[in-house]
Design a protein around this motif. Sequence first.
Motif, short mmCIF file in Angstrom:
data_model
loop_
_atom_site.label_atom_id
_atom_site.label_comp_id
_atom_site.label_asym_id
_atom_site.label_seq_id
_atom_site.Cartn_x
_atom_site.Cartn_y
_atom_site.Cartn_z
N ALA A 102 22.62 12.07 54.49
CA ALA A 102 23.59 11.37 54.31
C ALA A 102 24.74 11.43 55.35
O ALA A 102 25.19 12.42 55.91
CB ALA A 102 24.40 11.79 53.01
N VAL A 103 24.87 10.36 56.08
CA VAL A 103 25.83 10.35 57.22
C VAL A 103 27.25 9.85 56.75
O VAL A 103 27.49 8.96 55.96
CB VAL A 103 25.54 9.18 58.33
N THR A 104 28.21 10.67 57.20
CA THR A 104 29.60 10.37 56.67
C THR A 104 30.83 10.04 57.83
O THR A 104 30.30 10.64 58.88
CB THR A 104 30.14 11.79 55.88
N ARG A 105 31.77 9.64 57.51
CA ARG A 105 32.74 9.23 58.17
C ARG A 105 33.99 9.55 57.52
O ARG A 105 34.31 8.95 56.40
CB ARG A 105 32.78 7.88 58.89
N HIS A 106 34.65 10.50 58.06
CA HIS A 106 36.01 10.94 57.14
C HIS A 106 36.07 11.33 55.84
O HIS A 106 36.77 10.94 55.00
CB HIS A 106 37.29 9.62 57.38
N GLY A 107 34.66 11.90 55.48
CA GLY A 107 34.19 12.45 54.42
C GLY A 107 33.63 11.31 53.43
O GLY A 107 33.22 11.62 52.39
N HIS A 108 33.55 10.16 53.73
CA HIS A 108 32.92 9.14 53.06
C HIS A 108 31.37 8.69 53.57
O HIS A 108 31.39 8.61 54.74
CB HIS A 108 33.70 7.89 53.01
N THR A 109 30.34 8.72 52.59
CA THR A 109 29.20 8.16 52.99
C THR A 109 29.14 6.93 53.56
O THR A 109 29.54 5.89 52.88
CB THR A 109 28.20 8.43 52.01
N VAL A 110 28.89 6.84 54.91
CA VAL A 110 28.37 5.32 55.39
C VAL A 110 27.16 4.92 55.47
O VAL A 110 26.98 3.77 56.02
CB VAL A 110 29.27 5.48 56.89
N GLY A 111 26.02 5.59 55.35
CA GLY A 111 24.87 5.35 55.48
C GLY A 111 23.75 6.58 55.34
O GLY A 111 24.50 7.73 55.15
N TYR A 112 22.66 6.17 55.22
CA TYR A 112 21.60 7.45 55.05
C TYR A 112 20.74 7.19 56.02
O TYR A 112 20.23 6.04 56.42
CB TYR A 112 21.02 7.25 53.43
N PHE A 113 20.18 8.24 56.71
CA PHE A 113 18.88 8.18 57.56
C PHE A 113 17.79 8.96 56.95
O PHE A 113 17.99 10.21 56.44
CB PHE A 113 19.26 9.00 58.74
N ILE A 114 16.63 8.25 56.78
CA ILE A 114 15.45 8.86 56.26
C ILE A 114 14.44 8.84 57.24
O ILE A 114 14.05 7.61 57.63
CB ILE A 114 15.10 7.90 54.86
N PRO A 115 14.02 9.87 57.85
CA PRO A 115 13.07 10.09 58.76
C PRO A 115 11.63 9.48 58.32
O PRO A 115 11.53 9.83 57.12
CB PRO A 115 13.05 11.29 59.20
N VAL A 116 10.99 8.77 58.92
CA VAL A 116 9.54 8.23 58.75
C VAL A 116 8.57 9.16 59.50
O VAL A 116 8.69 8.81 60.85
CB VAL A 116 9.50 6.76 58.72
N LYS A 117 7.80 9.51 58.86
CA LYS A 117 6.44 10.27 59.60
C LYS A 117 5.39 9.18 59.95
O LYS A 117 5.06 8.74 58.73
CB LYS A 117 6.13 11.50 58.93
N GLU A 118 5.00 9.12 61.05
CA GLU A 118 3.94 8.19 61.09
C GLU A 118 3.01 8.81 62.19
O GLU A 118 3.38 9.50 62.79
CB GLU A 118 4.39 6.77 61.51
N ASP A 119 1.78 8.23 62.20
CA ASP A 119 0.81 8.71 63.05
C ASP A 119 1.05 7.99 64.63
O ASP A 119 0.92 6.56 64.69
CB ASP A 119 -0.61 8.17 62.75
N ARG A 120 1.21 8.91 65.52
CA ARG A 120 1.97 8.38 66.71
C ARG A 120 0.63 8.30 67.70
O ARG A 120 1.06 8.18 68.83
CB ARG A 120 3.09 9.08 67.40
N SER A 121 -0.44 8.60 67.43
CA SER A 121 -1.58 8.54 68.22
C SER A 121 -1.97 7.25 69.16
O SER A 121 -2.25 7.27 70.07
CB SER A 121 -3.09 8.94 67.48
N ALA A 122 -1.71 6.00 68.50
CA ALA A 122 -1.63 4.86 68.87
C ALA A 122 -0.68 4.74 69.89
O ALA A 122 -0.96 4.05 71.19
CB ALA A 122 -1.53 3.59 68.08
N ASP A 123 0.54 5.12 69.74
CA ASP A 123 1.45 5.05 70.95
C ASP A 123 1.43 5.97 71.96
O ASP A 123 1.61 5.58 73.17
CB ASP A 123 2.94 5.46 70.21
N VAL A 124 0.77 6.94 71.88
CA VAL A 124 0.38 8.01 72.63
C VAL A 124 -0.61 7.53 73.59
O VAL A 124 -0.62 7.27 74.81
CB VAL A 124 -0.09 9.40 72.24
N ALA A 125 -1.94 6.92 72.94
CA ALA A 125 -2.85 6.26 73.72
C ALA A 125 -2.42 4.99 74.43
O ALA A 125 -2.87 4.88 75.70
CB ALA A 125 -3.88 5.81 72.66
N ALA A 126 -1.35 4.17 74.13
CA ALA A 126 -0.95 3.27 74.79
C ALA A 126 -0.04 3.62 76.08
O ALA A 126 -0.29 2.90 77.18
CB ALA A 126 -0.10 2.26 73.86
N LEU A 127 0.65 4.63 75.73
CA LEU A 127 1.60 4.99 76.97
C LEU A 127 0.38 5.92 77.91
O LEU A 127 0.79 5.64 79.19
CB LEU A 127 2.33 6.16 76.45
#
Length: 87
Positions: A26-51
């Motif tokens: 939960a990301v806050t500014r001056h103590g108030h929640t301004v948003g949420y960050f939810i990390p997404v786990k994905e298979d990055r093998s396609a990205d690595v292959a493209a790179l």
Amino acid sequence: MTAAKVGIREFRAGLSDFVDSDAPVAVTRHGHTVGYFIPVKEDRSADVAALRAAGEKLDALLSLTEDEVDAAIEDFKDLRHKGKKKS
């Protein structure tokens, strides 16, 4: 699972750590929640292959001789002029 509260400056400074974690934040500014960050786990093998493929193409381009580069430039110019004539 509850989200840890983090100030916006701390979030920005540690963004790469938050991206690699599994926990939402939960990301806050001056103590108030301004948003949420939810990390997404994905298979990055396609990205690595493209790179890797892009790196191999770049290596091939960097190994071209000056004559090969000049020929490629001339081919590009010819194709560009043919494209303009069709318009």
